[in-house]
Design a protein around this motif. Structure first.
Motif, short mmCIF file in Angstrom:
data_model
loop_
_atom_site.label_atom_id
_atom_site.label_comp_id
_atom_site.label_asym_id
_atom_site.label_seq_id
_atom_site.Cartn_x
_atom_site.Cartn_y
_atom_site.Cartn_z
N THR A 97 92.13 -22.65 64.80
CA THR A 97 92.97 -23.46 63.93
C THR A 97 92.76 -24.95 64.15
O THR A 97 93.21 -25.76 63.36
CB THR A 97 94.46 -23.14 64.16
N THR A 98 92.08 -25.33 65.24
CA THR A 98 91.80 -26.75 65.47
C THR A 98 90.63 -27.23 64.64
O THR A 98 90.34 -28.42 64.63
CB THR A 98 91.49 -27.01 66.95
N ARG A 152 84.37 -28.03 72.75
CA ARG A 152 85.39 -27.33 73.53
C ARG A 152 85.95 -26.14 72.75
O ARG A 152 86.15 -25.05 73.30
CB ARG A 152 86.51 -28.30 73.93
N ALA A 153 86.22 -26.35 71.46
CA ALA A 153 86.74 -25.25 70.65
C ALA A 153 85.71 -24.13 70.52
O ALA A 153 86.05 -22.94 70.60
CB ALA A 153 87.13 -25.77 69.26
N SER A 154 84.46 -24.51 70.33
CA SER A 154 83.39 -23.51 70.23
C SER A 154 83.26 -22.72 71.53
O SER A 154 83.10 -21.50 71.51
CB SER A 154 82.07 -24.20 69.89
N ASP A 155 83.31 -23.41 72.67
CA ASP A 155 83.25 -22.71 73.96
C ASP A 155 84.36 -21.68 74.07
O ASP A 155 84.14 -20.55 74.54
CB ASP A 155 83.38 -23.72 75.11
N ASP A 156 85.57 -22.05 73.63
CA ASP A 156 86.70 -21.12 73.71
C ASP A 156 86.48 -19.90 72.83
O ASP A 156 86.76 -18.76 73.24
CB ASP A 156 87.99 -21.83 73.31
N VAL A 157 85.99 -20.13 71.60
CA VAL A 157 85.76 -19.01 70.69
C VAL A 157 84.69 -18.07 71.24
O VAL A 157 84.86 -16.85 71.28
CB VAL A 157 85.36 -19.53 69.29
N CYS A 158 83.59 -18.65 71.69
CA CYS A 158 82.49 -17.81 72.18
C CYS A 158 82.88 -17.07 73.46
O CYS A 158 82.52 -15.89 73.64
CB CYS A 158 81.25 -18.67 72.43
N THR A 159 83.62 -17.72 74.33
CA THR A 159 84.09 -17.06 75.55
C THR A 159 85.04 -15.92 75.20
O THR A 159 84.96 -14.83 75.78
CB THR A 159 84.79 -18.07 76.47
#
Length: 245
Positions: free
Chosen positions: A2-3, A206-213
């Motif tokens: 959502t960010t 940072r958002a991409s890292d969270d999604v992929c993790t």
């Protein structure tokens, strides 16, 4: 998610789909690997010329394309191909091919040959980022994308490091240990895709890292039985003990 703006949500979706390890839940059976040479090329007598194995028939560039087409048709990668602008598709395909190549070597090649094969990919990455011609067809395609899109080197190295780690680390003690592995095996693909789209800003990374993790962690839960049968446990040992598993 959502960010992110609507456009960047599509980018994040593409990153998840390109990520050969981070979204393996939709992967087909191993019989549809992009590496059809692995089972037959190592079966003959005598020493193996590894470079010859992965540059000549039956793993020519044409065979790689046909195998990749068969595989992509059974995953959700075609969703990205339909949603995204045509100018991005070749780059995404090149990154997808690289990620699958490294993943298949790490999972499917004979165990005693995996380190050497990953070393060959590492050597070819040296050529890519030095502006020289790589030996492997997947890396030659990737080289064009790296040059045009000015992609960074480190995320590609991290994907190889993740597969090297898989050969020697089969258990993870803490959740932090598992997310550290995800930083090598999943997050790099999202960062590469952000660079492909010219969207590599710190907040989006940072958002991409969270999604992929998150996708990688879901995969570990989904594939716990398969991983265990293959000698790997990605669920944190301290959590397993805590819940009496």
């Amino acid at each position: 998610i959502t960010t992110l703006s609507a456009n960047n949500a599509v980018i994040a979706h593409a990153a998840a789909e390109v990520n050969g390890r981070g979204h393996r839940g939709s992967r087909p059976a191993r019989t549809v690997s992009i590496s059809p040479y692995l089972g037959q090329s190592f079966s003959g007598p005598g020493p193996v010329d590894l470079l010859k194995v992965i540059t000549e028939s039956p793993w020519s560039a044409d065979e790689h394309d046909r195998a990749l087409d068969r595989l992509a048709a059974r995953e959700n990668f075609p969703v990205a191909a339909r949603l995204l602008p045509a100018r991005h598709r070749a780059g995404l395909r090149a990154v997808y091919g690289f990620a699958r190549l490294v993943d298949d070597i790490g999972d499917e090649a004979p165990k005693e040959q995996r380190a050497k094969l990953l070393g060959l990919v590492d050597d070819d990455l040296d050529r890519v980022f030095a502006g020289r011609t790589p030996n492997l067809p997947q890396l030659r395609r990737l080289a064009r994308t790296v040059d045009v899109r000015r992609l960074p080197e480190e995320p590609f190295r991290d994907l190889i490091r993740a597969n090297r780690q898989d050969q020697v680390v089969h258990r993870y003690e803490t959740f932090a240990d598992v997310t550290g592995y995800c930083a090598l095996s999943a997050a790099p693909v999202g960062r590469i895709v952000l660079h492909l789209f010219g969207a590599h800003r710190p907040a989006l990374e940072r958002a991409s890292d969270d999604v992929c993790t998150a996708l990688q962690l879901i995969e570990h839960c989904q594939d716990a039985g398969e991983d265990y049968r293959n000698g790997r446990i990605y669920l944190p040992a301290d959590d397993l003990r805590r819940f009496g598993c």
